[in-house]
Design an enzyme around this catalytic site. Structure first.
Site, PDB file in Angstrom:
ATOM      1  N   MET A   2       0.835  -1.206   0.000  1.00 30.94           N
ATOM      2  CA  MET A   2       0.000   0.000   0.000  1.00 30.94           C
ATOM      3  C   MET A   2       0.870   1.258   0.000  1.00 30.94           C
ATOM      4  SD  MET A   2      -2.987  -0.760   2.805  1.00 30.94           S
ATOM      5  CE  MET A   2      -3.576  -2.395   3.168  1.00 30.94           C
ATOM      6  N   ALA A   8       3.060   8.589  -0.251  1.00 40.76           N
ATOM      7  CA  ALA A   8       1.675   8.326   0.163  1.00 40.76           C
ATOM      8  C   ALA A   8       1.671   7.257   1.238  1.00 40.76           C
ATOM      9  CB  ALA A   8       0.832   7.884  -1.026  1.00 40.76           C
ATOM     10  N   PHE A  18       8.266   0.467   2.990  1.00 33.96           N
ATOM     11  CA  PHE A  18       7.857  -0.019   4.306  1.00 33.96           C
ATOM     12  C   PHE A  18       6.976  -1.272   4.181  1.00 33.96           C
ATOM     13  CE2 PHE A  18       7.759   4.789   5.191  1.00 33.96           C
ATOM     14  CZ  PHE A  18       9.139   4.832   5.388  1.00 33.96           C
ATOM     15  N   GLU A  22      -7.566  -5.516  10.257  1.00 36.15           N
ATOM     16  CA  GLU A  22      -6.138  -5.257  10.414  1.00 36.15           C
ATOM     17  C   GLU A  22      -5.876  -4.492  11.705  1.00 36.15           C
ATOM     18  OE1 GLU A  22      -2.409  -3.044   8.100  1.00 36.15           O
ATOM     19  OE2 GLU A  22      -4.372  -3.202   7.117  1.00 36.15           O
ATOM     20  N   ARG A  81      15.331  -7.352  41.820  1.00 30.55           N
ATOM     21  CA  ARG A  81      16.326  -6.279  41.850  1.00 30.55           C
ATOM     22  C   ARG A  81      16.257  -5.515  43.181  1.00 30.55           C
ATOM     23  NH1 ARG A  81      21.119  -4.638  39.623  1.00 30.55           N
ATOM     24  NH2 ARG A  81      21.251  -2.360  39.503  1.00 30.55           N
ATOM     25  N   GLN A 120      11.817   2.299  32.393  1.00 29.64           N
ATOM     26  CA  GLN A 120      12.216   3.140  33.518  1.00 29.64           C
ATOM     27  C   GLN A 120      12.387   2.311  34.790  1.00 29.64           C
ATOM     28  OE1 GLN A 120      12.863   6.279  32.896  1.00 29.64           O
ATOM     29  NE2 GLN A 120      13.397   6.958  34.964  1.00 29.64           N
ATOM     30  N   GLY A 137      18.966   1.249  34.252  1.00 31.94           N
ATOM     31  CA  GLY A 137      19.929   1.184  33.152  1.00 31.94           C
ATOM     32  C   GLY A 137      19.837  -0.104  32.354  1.00 31.94           C
ATOM     33  N   GLY A 195      -2.436   2.741   9.520  1.00 30.42           N
ATOM     34  CA  GLY A 195      -3.050   4.055   9.690  1.00 30.42           C
ATOM     35  C   GLY A 195      -2.520   4.695  10.954  1.00 30.42           C
ATOM     36  N   THR A 196      -1.918   5.877  10.840  1.00 34.45           N
ATOM     37  CA  THR A 196      -1.362   6.524  12.033  1.00 34.45           C
ATOM     38  C   THR A 196      -2.457   6.806  13.057  1.00 34.45           C
ATOM     39  OG1 THR A 196      -1.701   8.777  11.215  1.00 34.45           O
ATOM     40  CG2 THR A 196       0.364   7.684  10.589  1.00 34.45           C
TER      41      THR A 196
END
Length: 379
Positions: free
Chosen positions: A126, A131, A157, A244, A270, A338, A342, A366-367
């Site tokens: 697409m 575009a 892409f 999709e 941790r 976060q 590290g 689609g954004t």
């Protein structure tokens, strides 16, 4: 906390089989696939043998005729294990349904069994350099010349672009007609004039082959048009996009759930200032906030999955789902990095890869800005 009622014992058994397969056949090799820029073709073929590809395709075309929940299970397990290189979702639940829903009987008989088996890998082309979310702005053309179309243009892409044997190409068969002049064509990558560009070097999803594609006077038989006539492409795209976007959401929530669990395990083990990180109120509150939001997203996603099974998932609802779940996915990944400190920024830790992989979810299919526009237009 809230039980998922959509998945019965058979589906959970299938989930267990998929998870074991991925843990044995994909997890140990994903590091190398990230270096290679693609997964192995053998993985596709093994998945095809076990029925993990295109599970919704009917038996007459080589599939098992399962409902979409089986596809959802595969997507969730791939995402939960951080196997972002595996492009089965696009192949099984985007490309295959286009052929099943709009293809001729000849097209279905010829291609679908090969998609089910993994003999052929597929992509859909697409996006173009000029575009992206604006599908009406496509410049690739397919000019009819006797019994074939002459295809010219380029795409970028494209997921599965390097490995693809068959590509659905969005092209203008009548450039003067805008959206009404758009058609979908089935194009084999071995045809003369079809060229695969470089495998793109992305921030994340490094084991996923994402490519540029070029078409120079590619002769596409008119029998490879998807649909009964030219100009149906834009309608076909709009009909399939809610499914999709549901797929993107399923992957987003599964990834967020996995990241939350990895982080919970980490902060319990941790130590900082002589005590486990989970002992600090900030950590507990952050984990609680994420748990609440992920749970809400899971319930919304499962409801949309139910609507899709009932063929009732509409475009605005799918757009809301895609925007909400992918925004949340990125938020969760950032919070979890976060909380890892590290080490969360080290590529060897799954959370670092998941953080990098997640960012594109707000862009493709689609954004999220386009998702908001779709919802706003439905008011």
């Amino acid at each position: 906390m809230i039980p998922r009622t959509l998945f019965d014992a058979d589906l959970e058994g299938f989930r267990d089989s998929v998870r074991k397969f991925l843990e044995q056949e994909a997890v140990p090799y994903h590091d190398q696939w990230e270096k290679d820029g693609q997964v192995s073709r053998e993985l596709w073929q093994k998945a095809g043998e076990l029925g993990f590809l295109c599970p919704t395709i009917p038996e007459e075309y080589g599939g098992v005729g399962a409902d979409f929940r089986y596809s959802a299970v595969v997507m969730e397990e791939v995402s939960r294990l951080g196997l972002s290189g595996i492009g089965w979702g696009l192949h099984s639940d985007i490309v295959a349904p286009y052929i099943l829903n709009y293809g001729s009987e000849e097209q279905k008989q010829h291609y679908l069994p090969k998609l089910v088996s993994g003999e052929m890998i597929t992509a859909i082309a697409m996006t173009e350099p000029g575009a992206g979310s604006d599908l009406q702005g496509v410049k690739t053309t397919a000019v009819k010349d006797g019994d074939h179309y002459v295809l010219n243009g380029s795409k970028t892409f494209i997921t599965n672009g390097q490995m693809a044997d068959l590509v659905i190409v969005v092209a203008k068969t009548d450039p003067k007609e805008g959206a009404k002049g758009t058609s979908l064509l089935l194009v084999e990558t071995a045809w003369e004039g079809f060229q695969k560009g470089q495998n793109l070097n992305k921030v994340g999803m490094k084991a996923q082959d994402t490519s540029e594609l070029f078409f120079q006077d590619v002769k596409v038989p008119t029998t490879h048009l998807l649909g009964s006539m030219e100009g149906q492409g834009f309608f076909q795209l709009m009909q399939e996009l809610p499914a999709e976007r549901l797929q993107v959401a399923l992957a987003a929530v599964a990834a967020a759930e996995a990241a939350w669990q990895w982080t919970l395990d980490y902060v319990k083990e941790r130590k900082a200032f002589g005590k486990p990180v989970i002992a600090f109120q900030n950590t507990r509150f952050k984990m609680a906030e994420m748990k609440a939001e992920i749970t809400a997203a899971r319930v919304f996603t499962d409801r949309c999955l139910e609507l899709h099974l009932e063929k009732k998932l509409d475009i605005p609802t799918a757009a809301m789902l895609k925007q909400l779940t992918t925004d949340l996915q990125c938020k969760v990944m950032d919070e979890c990095v976060q909380l890892h400190g590290g080490y969360g920024y080290m590529w060897e830790y799954p959370i670092a890869r998941a953080w990098a992989d997640s960012r594109v979810q707000r862009i493709y299919a689609g954004t999220n800005e386009i998702m908001k526009e779709i919802v706003a237009r439905s008011f």
